[in-house]
Design a protein around this motif. Structure first.
Motif, PDB file in Angstrom:
ATOM      1  N   GLU A 122      -6.961   1.787   2.434  1.00 40.03           N
ATOM      2  CA  GLU A 122      -7.934   0.720   2.177  1.00 40.03           C
ATOM      3  C   GLU A 122      -7.241  -0.615   2.404  1.00 40.03           C
ATOM      4  OE1 GLU A 122      -9.421   1.293  -1.738  1.00 40.03           O
ATOM      5  OE2 GLU A 122     -10.173   3.324  -1.327  1.00 40.03           O
ATOM      6  N   TRP A 137       0.841  -1.207   0.000  1.00 36.10           N
ATOM      7  CA  TRP A 137       0.000   0.000   0.000  1.00 36.10           C
ATOM      8  C   TRP A 137       0.874   1.255   0.000  1.00 36.10           C
ATOM      9  CZ3 TRP A 137      -4.975   1.433  -0.607  1.00 36.10           C
ATOM     10  CH2 TRP A 137      -5.314   2.736  -0.230  1.00 36.10           C
ATOM     11  N   ARG A 170      -6.825   6.714   6.079  1.00 37.58           N
ATOM     12  CA  ARG A 170      -7.750   6.433   4.978  1.00 37.58           C
ATOM     13  C   ARG A 170      -7.303   5.273   4.097  1.00 37.58           C
ATOM     14  NH1 ARG A 170      -9.191  12.600   2.887  1.00 37.58           N
ATOM     15  NH2 ARG A 170     -10.021  13.353   4.890  1.00 37.58           N
TER      16      ARG A 170
END
Length: 901
Positions: A447, A412, A445
């Protein structure tokens, strides 16, 4: 003991007659008589089994309940007898018993130790019993409370005696308790939730730990200070409690961030409520008047700061001061409960202790030192031991989960899309680089998958608890199935992600209140453990963390999975060798090593007397500190009342002091010959064990049919699933049901299998070799303890009863092949044990020998009925009475065998 046992059995019999009727009473009594005739070889075991096989399910239920209740009551008589004997010996002036602090300090005195050596070895001393939620405690809390009341009645009679009207009242009270026991369900209606397990663990603080832990700490400190007054020993308490309940999520999906927050909050609440209660009592006691004494100016200031303007306490400065301390501590509790505090709370326990020190100094200034040394001193020590957090809550998770989570975080953040595909050296380099950077990998934030989000939330909840309650709140993060350096660094990255690990950029040293603890569990991981630690300590980023924690590294050793993996002797020797090698690595890197022993209640999971087990550790492995798990039914056996708790905590500290300060190995300056013998024996034992457990076709089917392992999964004794993952192999099964099930079938296989073959083959009929083993048994605590614990297991096994369980296996060829191997190995192991030790299996444990002689006849009907009910259930009779009978028999046998799980 016999008198108490007969008394309790008589009352139970009368309750059964009244409640269940004459027919059931006669059935129970005739079964009891036949069971004793079997034990005396006056009748055939098959006759009793055939008779019980004809019972209707409801009648079978009554018999199972009756013998289960008798086992409960007989345990009480036995425990009380042990207390009675200890009291007698103490009053008679007998020498202190091994395992007591008095005996240990006598041994230390005789050794004439150098104060510098004592100071060096006890630097950072810590003994920490860690309560876990591993589910082998089958008793409900309700049943436990009835047992406690019966015990107190017996103790009251012993202390004061009863006669006349008192005797009648006492008899009636005992009758009521036994009646309550008979009418109380032994089985829970639903499986324990984690919240229940947290509550269960906390009750031992009220039962004993709040009283005993501070007292033992005070006793040890005073004794050391008396002997070595200039050595500055134990600046912090040596005994500190720990817990896994609510932080151990290895294979337990019910541990979430909310559970971690709940556990730490409940722990803090319990500690603060204890301190508040003690302050309330102190306020009542310190009624000293300023018209008669002159307190210090600091005390007057503390009283004035309380804001207490009551005219009734105008001349009572101590009461006003304590009232102010109570108000501030109450505000701290409000903060923990997420409420608005009414006044300024304490920032930490040290601030509270400073106020208590003000009270202490003032009391001594006007000749009231005796008051300072009473409740106030006990409270101060309690605050020092329990703080605002009560006990350290460890986190634990499997290394494979950490790999998955860190891989997702790195992907990520754009660091690397395929972390899991990297070679080990590439992983280490990447993780070490991350540990030098302050930046987080993901933001709020991000995911993330459910697994990754959940794991991060759990560590974040731990960080919140540390910020609120202090660094001792979450002291360790344990890594299950740790086998590489990257396994350690992955956890460090997760700790950094939530702010627990400060990488220390711009020249500052890194810091982290949470220790990263590898858990080496399998035989292979134990054998590679030293290499793993050595490699980790060569990584600068990790070495800096160890330095930040006072050059201290903790390593956990797994007894259960290593035993399931390689068998009893191989696992115990692998643990010994691993400790030796890890100690050497720590010395090379000049790091202080602490071992955390993951021992269960039964011998197959590292159980046995803790004092002997600690003395059996290799040289240098204790070094003033250790942590040890307390699991299942062992927790109640050790901490259900202050006398039990004191004896067991003294044993832990006594063995730690002896192992740290005295030469207890007993092998002299050339132990290599003994090590070589055990290397050979261990390899032979592992091959014999593997040939049966891992290599015999159909062995898993035999295990599942010849034991109640499937039915055990339905017993509501814990929140944790019985298997780590779905699967039909032994490796998929948790060690607890593995050991528990063999105990129920009276085979006890994990506590001995493979050892007989190893010993017999190594001796090979050579009398000189047999004499060599006998000599090792006499001189070497490790070998002596290994054989002693194995003797206990063999004495509790019963291959005659086990044969009936084997008859549940539908494949006759498989049954004969596997059970034949078990029978042959059992005979070999018993024979070799007796040849080496020169005595019976329990020659060194006469108390257990007496217990088995008197109480094991009562297990006979439970085993026979369990086999019969299992056969009916598996044959299609799924009636509720059959199902309840199976579960009750599991409960009753576990109670009677005691250290069965």
């Amino acid at each position: 003991m016999r008198t108490d046992t007969r008394l309790l059995g008589d009352v139970l019999g009368r309750v059964i007659r009244e409640q269940a009727g004459e027919r059931i009473f006669d059935l129970v009594e005739s079964t009891r008589t036949e069971a004793f005739r079997v034990r005396r070889s006056e009748t055939d075991r098959d006759t009793l089994a055939a008779r019980l096989a004809t019972l209707e399910p409801r009648d079978a239920l009554h018999v199972v309940r009756a013998f289960s209740h008798f086992s409960l009551l007989a345990n009480l008589a036995e425990d009380l007898h042990h207390d009675r004997r200890r009291t007698h010996h103490r009053r008679a002036g007998s020498p202190p018993q091994p395992g007591s602090l008095d005996a240990t300090f006598a041994a230390l005195d005789a050794a004439d130790l150098d104060p510098a050596v004592v100071a060096r070895e006890l630097a950072g001393a810590l003994v920490s019993p860690v309560i876990t939620a591993h589910p082998t405690e089958v008793r409900r809390k309700t049943v436990f409370e009835v047992q406690r009341r019966v015990t107190e009645l017996l103790r009251t009679r012993d202390r004061a005696g009863v006669e006349g009207a008192e005797q009648a009242a006492w008899d009636a009270a005992l009758w009521r308790q036994v009646l309550t026991l008979w009418q109380t369900a032994l089985l829970r209606l639903s499986r324990l939730r984690l919240t229940d397990e947290i509550t269960e663990g906390l009750r031992y603080y009220d039962l004993s730990l709040f009283e005993v832990l501070p007292a033992v700490n005070t006793q040890v400190r005073a004794a050391l200070a008396q002997r070595w007054p200039d050595a500055d020993l134990l600046p912090t308490p040596v005994l500190l409690p720990g817990s896994w309940i609510g932080g151990d999520r290895d294979g337990n999906p019910f541990v979430t961030a909310d559970v971690v927050a709940l556990a730490t909050r409940e722990h803090a609440t319990k500690a603060l409520e204890h301190h508040l209660a003690e302050l309330g009592a102190l306020e009542s006691e310190l009624s000293l008047s300023s018209r008669l004494i002159t307190p210090t100016a600091e005390l007057d200031a503390l009283a004035e700061a309380s804001g207490d303007s009551s005219p009734f306490r105008a001349d009572e400065p101590y009461r006003r001061a304590v009232r102010g301390v109570r108000d501030r501590l109450g505000a701290t509790l409000a903060l923990v409960r997420d409420e608005i505090p009414a006044t300024v709370p304490y920032t930490d326990a040290a601030e509270l202790r400073a106020d208590l020190a003000t009270l202490d100094t003032s009391l001594r200034s006007h000749g009231a030192g005796a008051l300072a040394e009473d409740r106030l001193a006990r409270l101060d020590t309690a605050v020092e031991v329990f703080g605002f957090h009560l006990c350290g809550l460890d986190l634990r998770q499997n290394s494979s989960v950490h790999e998955e989570v860190v891989a997702e975080l790195l992907a990520w953040a754009g660091v690397h899309p395929g972390y899991a595909s990297l070679e080990e050296d590439e992983r280490v380099a990447m993780l070490a680089q991350e540990l030098t950077l302050r930046r987080p990998l993901v933001g709020p934030r991000a995911e993330l998958s459910e697994t990754t989000a959940g794991e991060l939330a759990i560590v974040a909840a731990a960080a919140d608890a540390v910020r609120l309650l202090g660094p001792r709140t979450v002291p360790n993060y344990v890594i299950s199935m740790c086998s590489s350096v990257s396994d350690l660094l992955e956890v460090a990255v997760l700790l950094k992600e939530v702010g627990l690990l400060n990488p220390g950029v711009d020249g500052a040293a890194p810091s982290c209140p949470v220790g990263v603890v590898p858990l080496f569990e399998t035989i292979e991981d134990l054998q590679q453990g030293a290499a793993t630690l050595d490699a980790a300590l060569q990584v600068p980023a990790y070495r800096a963390l160890v330095t930040a924690r006072g050059e201290s590294q903790e390593v956990m050793l797994g007894y259960s999975d290593s035993n399931k993996d390689g068998g009893y002797l191989a696992a115990n020797w692998a643990l010994y060798r691993a400790e030796q090698e890890l100690v050497e690595v720590a010395r090379t890197h000049r790091v202080r090593l602490r071992f955390f022993h993951g021992r269960g209640g039964t011998v197959g999971r590292g159980g046995g007397p803790s004092y002997d087990a600690i003395l059996a550790q290799p040289p240098g492995a204790v070094a003033g500190s250790l942590r040890i798990t307390e699991q299942g039914e062992v927790i109640a056996a050790k901490y259900a009342d202050p006398a039990l708790a004191r004896r067991n905590l003294e044993a832990l500290v006594a063995a730690t002091l002896e192992s740290s300060l005295l030469d207890v190995e007993g092998l002299g300056d050339e132990p290599e010959a003994a090590y070589a013998v055990l290397d050979d024996l261990s390899a032979r034992a592992r091959r014999a064990y593997a040939a049966l457990v891992h290599e015999t076709p159909g062995f898993v089917d035999f295990f599942r049919q010849a034991t109640p392992v499937g039915e055990l999964a339905e017993l509501n004794i814990g929140s944790r699933p019985p298997s780590r993952k779905a699967g039909g192999s032994i490796s998929d099964l948790r060690a607890i049901p593995w050991v528990f099930s063999w105990s129920q079938a009276r085979i006890m296989l994990p506590g001995w299998y493979g050892t007989g073959t190893a010993l017999q083959d190594w001796v090979g009929g050579d009398d000189a070799r047999l004499a060599q083993l006998s000599d090792l048994h006499a001189r070497w605590p490790f070998f002596r303890t290994t054989l002693s614990n194995m003797g206990m297991v063999l004495a509790k096994s019963d291959l005659g009863l086990a044969r009936r369980y084997a008859e549940l296996v539908t494949d006759v060829e498989l049954r004969d092949r596997v059970f034949g191997a078990i029978t042959d190995e059992h005979e070999r192991t018993v024979r070799m044990h007796r040849a080496i030790t020169g005595g019976d299996l329990l020659a060194d444990n006469p108390a257990l020998a007496r217990s088995i002689h008197h109480r094991f006849p009562y297990l006979e009907p439970l085993n026979h009925l369990q086999v019969e009910l299992l056969a009916r259930w598996r044959g299609g009779d799924h009636g509720s009475d059959v199902h309840r009978g199976i579960q009750l028999s599991i409960n009753g046998l576990a109670t009677a065998l005691r250290n069965s799980g």
